[in-house]
Design an enzyme around this catalytic site. Structure first.
Site, PDB file in Angstrom:
ATOM      1  N   ASP A 235       0.819  -1.203   0.000  1.00 54.86           N
ATOM      2  CA  ASP A 235       0.000   0.000   0.000  1.00 54.86           C
ATOM      3  C   ASP A 235       0.859   1.262   0.000  1.00 54.86           C
ATOM      4  O   ASP A 235       1.889   1.329   0.672  1.00 54.86           O
ATOM      5  CB  ASP A 235      -0.894  -0.005   1.248  1.00 54.86           C
ATOM      6  N   GLU A 265       1.096  -0.402  -4.962  1.00 55.70           N
ATOM      7  CA  GLU A 265       0.241   0.704  -5.361  1.00 55.70           C
ATOM      8  C   GLU A 265       1.080   1.980  -5.376  1.00 55.70           C
ATOM      9  O   GLU A 265       1.419   2.533  -4.321  1.00 55.70           O
ATOM     10  CB  GLU A 265      -0.928   0.867  -4.391  1.00 55.70           C
TER      11      GLU A 265
END
Length: 492
Positions: A235, A265
């Protein structure tokens, strides 16, 4: 058989806070395997700020729903035992469980500490808007419910680079912690949006601190061995020192093998941002293809005025397909979320056909698009359509690809099959009126009759002696044509 890979993101933002997702996933594992799902991206399993935390407000990485902390034992999704059972159920079906790993920050510290800061301009984090002064912050994490089990490491203000709340003056803002060798990560190591985008939220972890790196590497070994996950989704990596991220993943792959599946990400709709990041970390993991999602979003909004010949332009899929994790929607792009850019429902079958049936990329199915979403903007889901496209990916999307991206409104491609999956397919889609396109299916298909497996068109296309066929498509629609003889009793 060596089937194509397919990832499913098995959560969306607005799931009920009932603690039942891990149980549901364990029961669903066999069905997911039948669909052709090979990798399952699970939501963050760590204890967050409460049971209603989707998982990104991480409090304790060692608490997977085991300890009474933050007012709960279970997480939003269930208990640690249920999490482990879901992972085992997936592996029993040959599906790789992928853990969502949140390393950027910690939330809801247990005790306050006093320390010096500079208050920074939120739009230019390199620009102070105060002199150095002292504040109090919730930066001491003692994890009293865990009582030192698994790790006795506790966090202090000097393990963080910044926070967003001064408890002494009851003031919000962006406060850079001023201490020896602390501050934001170098501009070369994080995204340069807002001057320096090291700080995102909560207590920002400082990976220039050796104790933090040592503890994080210790934790990741514990986590993999405790849960037996077989991959990570990382993340918010544009906010984390990329040198540390490279070190972190190299450590994992050296210890657990190159087959440990990792993607990150890095939210940047510009290919240069994602491409540059991959180069900097030596291409050791994949990235979600934000540029392609952005193209889908714009195409869905523009309707027939969008030039479909450009739908792949500037995407990772187009430029570095081996590193592209493609997606149509996710928890961040949903209505009401921080990166809201929801693809219009009419275009989603076209977009999913692209990521599932083109030869390149690593496609991801979003839980909310498959099972639906229940919120102020409810969506029934596309299970019927996605079942068909996943079937086609599993049994037909193989072999040589021939693209026909030659019309502003109507594009198509064919896959000619291989020795193991010889049937192949022909895909045609349009964002305008009904159309048709002559495409080549190979001489081996001469004389065969092709039908639309998705059921969007009831024509029958006969392949001529040269291996060509004239394939039609309805307005604003997609059709996928396969040999009629290859259609089994299952219908999409």
């Amino acid at each position: 058989m060596a089937f194509n890979t397919a990832v499913m993101q098995y959560f969306e933002w607005y799931l009920d806070d009932d603690g039942k997702l891990w149980q549901q996933l364990a029961e669903d594992a066999e069905h997911l395997n039948e669909l052709g799902i090979t990798h399952l991206w699970m939501p963050p399993a760590f204890k967050g700020t409460g049971t209603n935390d989707v998982g990104y407000g991480v409090y304790d990485l060692y608490d997977l729903g085991e300890f009474d902390q933050q007012g709960t034992v279970r997480t939003k999704y269930g208990t640690k035992d249920e999490y482990i059972q879901a992972i085992r159920a997936l592996k029993d079906q040959g599906i790789k469980p992928i853990a969502d790993v949140v390393l950027n920050h910690r939330a809801n510290g247990d005790e306050k500490e006093r320390f010096p800061v500079l208050k920074m301009d939120p739009n230019n984090r390199q620009q102070p808007i105060s002199d150095v002064y002292e504040i109090e912050g919730w930066t001491h994490f003692t994890f009293p419910g865990r009582k030192g089990k698994y790790s006795d490491f506790t966090w202090h203000y000097y393990h963080f680079s910044g926070i967003d709340y001064d408890a002494l003056n009851e003031e919000t803002g962006i406060f850079m912690i001023m201490d020896e060798n602390h501050g934001w990560a170098d501009n070369e190591s994080v995204d340069d949006e807002k001057g320096n985008y090291d700080y995102l939220m909560f207590c920002d972890v400082d990976y220039s601190e050796p104790e933090v790196v040592e503890e994080t590497l210790k934790w990741v070994e514990w986590y993999i061995e405790e849960t037996e996950v077989e991959g990570f989704r990382l993340d918010a990596i544009k906010h984390i020192d990329r040198d540390f991220m490279e070190q972190f993943i190299k450590h994992v792959k050296e210890k657990y093998g190159d087959d440990f599946y990792v993607f990150g990400e890095y939210w940047d709709p510009d290919y240069d941002g994602e491409g540059g990041y991959l180069q900097d970390v030596d291409y050791i993991f994949k990235l979600v293809d934000v540029s392609l999602h952005n193209n889908f979003f714009m195409a869905s909004k523009a309707g027939g005025s969008y030039d479909m010949r450009k739908i792949l332009d500037g995407s990772l899929l187009n430029e570095q397909p081996w590193n592209a994790v493609t997606f149509v929607e996710n928890h961040d792009t949903q209505w009401g979320q921080s990166l809201e850019a929801s693809v219009e429902p009419w275009f989603k079958p076209l977009a999913y056909a692209m990521i599932l049936l083109l030869q390149d990329g690593n496609p991801t199915i979003f839980y909310g698009d498959y099972y639906g979403v229940k919120n102020e903007h409810p969506f029934d889901g596309l299970q019927y359509e996605l079942d068909g496209l996943l079937y086609l990916r599993k049994y037909h999307a193989y072999g040589e690809e021939i693209r026909y991206f030659d019309d502003a409104q109507c594009i198509g491609w064919t896959r000619l099959g291989n020795d193991e999956f010889p049937n192949g397919l022909a895909v045609i889609m349009t964002n305008g009126d009904m159309s048709e396109k002559q495409m080549h299916m190979g001489r081996a298909n001469s004389g065969k009759k092709f039908v639309d497996y998705l059921g969007n068109n009831d024509a029958v296309v006969e392949i001529d002696e040269n291996g060509d066929g004239l394939f039609p498509v309805g307005p604003g629609s997609v059709s996928v044509w396969i040999n009629q003889e290859a259609v089994d009793n299952y219908q999409a």
